[in-house]
Scaffold this active site. Structure first.
Site, PDB file in Angstrom:
ATOM      1  N   SER A 244       0.869  -1.241  -0.187  1.00 11.08           N
ATOM      2  CA  SER A 244       0.004   0.171  -0.006  1.00 11.08           C
ATOM      3  C   SER A 244       0.627   1.187  -0.038  1.00 11.08           C
ATOM      4  O   SER A 244       1.919   1.095   0.007  1.00 11.08           O
ATOM      5  CB  SER A 244      -0.845  -0.028   1.228  1.00 11.08           C
ATOM      6  OG  SER A 244       0.022   0.162   2.281  1.00 11.08           O
ATOM      7  N   LYS A 245       0.082   2.590   0.021  1.00 15.10           N
ATOM      8  CA  LYS A 245       0.913   3.510   0.002  1.00 15.10           C
ATOM      9  C   LYS A 245       1.932   3.616   1.283  1.00 15.10           C
ATOM     10  O   LYS A 245       3.222   4.143   1.180  1.00 15.10           O
ATOM     11  CB  LYS A 245      -0.031   4.873  -0.055  1.00 15.10           C
ATOM     12  CG  LYS A 245      -0.432   5.424  -1.184  1.00 15.10           C
ATOM     13  CD  LYS A 245      -1.217   6.368  -1.000  1.00 15.10           C
ATOM     14  CE  LYS A 245      -2.436   5.914  -0.349  1.00 15.10           C
ATOM     15  NZ  LYS A 245      -3.468   6.740   0.339  1.00 15.10           N
TER      16      LYS A 245
END
Ligand code: GLU
Length: 314
Positions: A244-245
């Protein structure tokens, strides 16, 4: 729906990809896009695109445009118009109203803090202890609206993960459909949209496995058909964290589409031949459509990037 000789017909297979514009697409999202797309293509079906921009505070400005540009640049061809959840509030509110009229919803006055003090932990946060289920205490006002889960166990077949069994009352509890901030919950919107768009097959990441019984519960209450589910393994880093980010996933860039697509196919256990790394995008898609076989993912919950990250992490 396609129109043939004046009669509306539904295709035998209609899949979808439903990214949330909470950031850019990364290799983890590409896996769900590729798997859902190829599964639809192999079935001779349709593939729809839905932007799940239901939650304005979490929507990143410009992310929707970048997602569409990247998908287009990667050569994905979606059927029909792109659906934006932010424009469909009326549809969701109509479903909520139906559930309320049928007695499935109740207003809940509890704050997060109050719930945390008495609830036990479930699979997705605290299990609501049912404080407001029989009515609000005097002087209290509804903040959110919850749906009753009753005491039914749910069992949902999944093409890759086997039977998914969940005791909704014990593991989840009555869950929120209309939030205290006035926003519609993801669980409701996704069910309404999958039904409204005639989705027959959902291929998405296994991080959504635990949500599936909640969605099936809502489908049953609303009288919708349950699509066939296939939850593909999620891409994790060496610490087992979902890509994910926050875990520094690289945003996908159009310039590298063919290479990233080969990496995605390789992560999805399709064994693309090494020579495909030098191929043009159209050739990569041609190979992928001819060879796609989702069975290679049966029973897998997690996928690990190649040694050294393979350009997947930042
Ligand atoms: N919008 C969700 C996400 O980006 C996917 C929802 C779904 O596929 O049902 O994680």
């Amino acid at each position: 729906m396609s129109k043939e000789s004046g009669v509306l017909t539904s295709p035998a297979y209609r899949g979808r990809f439903a990214p949330s514009p909470t950031g850019d697409l990364h290799m983890g999202s590409l896996l769900a896009a590729v798997a859902s797309y190829l599964q639809a293509r192999r079935a001779g079906g349709e593939w729809l695109l839905r932007i799940e921009d239901l939650d304005p505070p979490r929507t990143v400005p410009g992310a929707t445009d970048r997602i569409l540009r990247v998908l287009d640049g990667y050569g994905f061809e979606w059927d029909g118009e792109v659906c934006h959840q932010s424009r469909r509030t009326e549809l969701y509110m109509a479903a909520i109203e139906r559930l309320r009229a049928d007695g499935w919803l109740y207003g809940c006055a509890c704050t997060r803090k109050e719930i945390a003090q008495i609830a036990h932990a479930g699979i997705d946060g605290p299990v609501y202890p049912g404080t407001c289920r029989a009515g609000l205490a005097p002087g209290r006002e509804a903040r959110a609206w919850r749906v009753r889960v009753g005491d039914r166990g749910m069992a949902v077949p999944d093409a890759l993960q086997g039977w998914l069994r969940q005791d909704l009352a014990r593991e989840v509890g009555d869950f929120v459909l209309l939030r205290a901030d006035g926003l519609v919950a993801y669980q409701l919107a996704v069910v309404v949209d999958d039904a409204a768009q005639g989705i027959t097959d959902v291929v998405r990441g296994a991080d959504l496995l635990d949500s599936t019984p909640r969605q099936c519960h809502l489908q049953q209450l609303l009288g919708y058909a349950t699509p066939a589910y296939a939850h593909i393994p999620v891409l994790v880093n060496e610490r087992g964290e979902k890509l994910s980010k926050q875990t520094l996933a690289h945003p996908l860039v159009v310039g590298d589409a063919a290479g990233a697509l080969v990496t995605a196919l390789s992560l999805l256990r399709q064994s693309p031949p090494p020579a495909l790394r030098q191929a043009k995008l159209a050739e990569v898609w041609g190979w992928a459509e001819a060879h796609w076989c989702m069975d290679a993912l049966i029973g897998l919950r997690q996928l690990y990037p190649p040694e050294g990250g393979g350009g997947v992490f930042g």
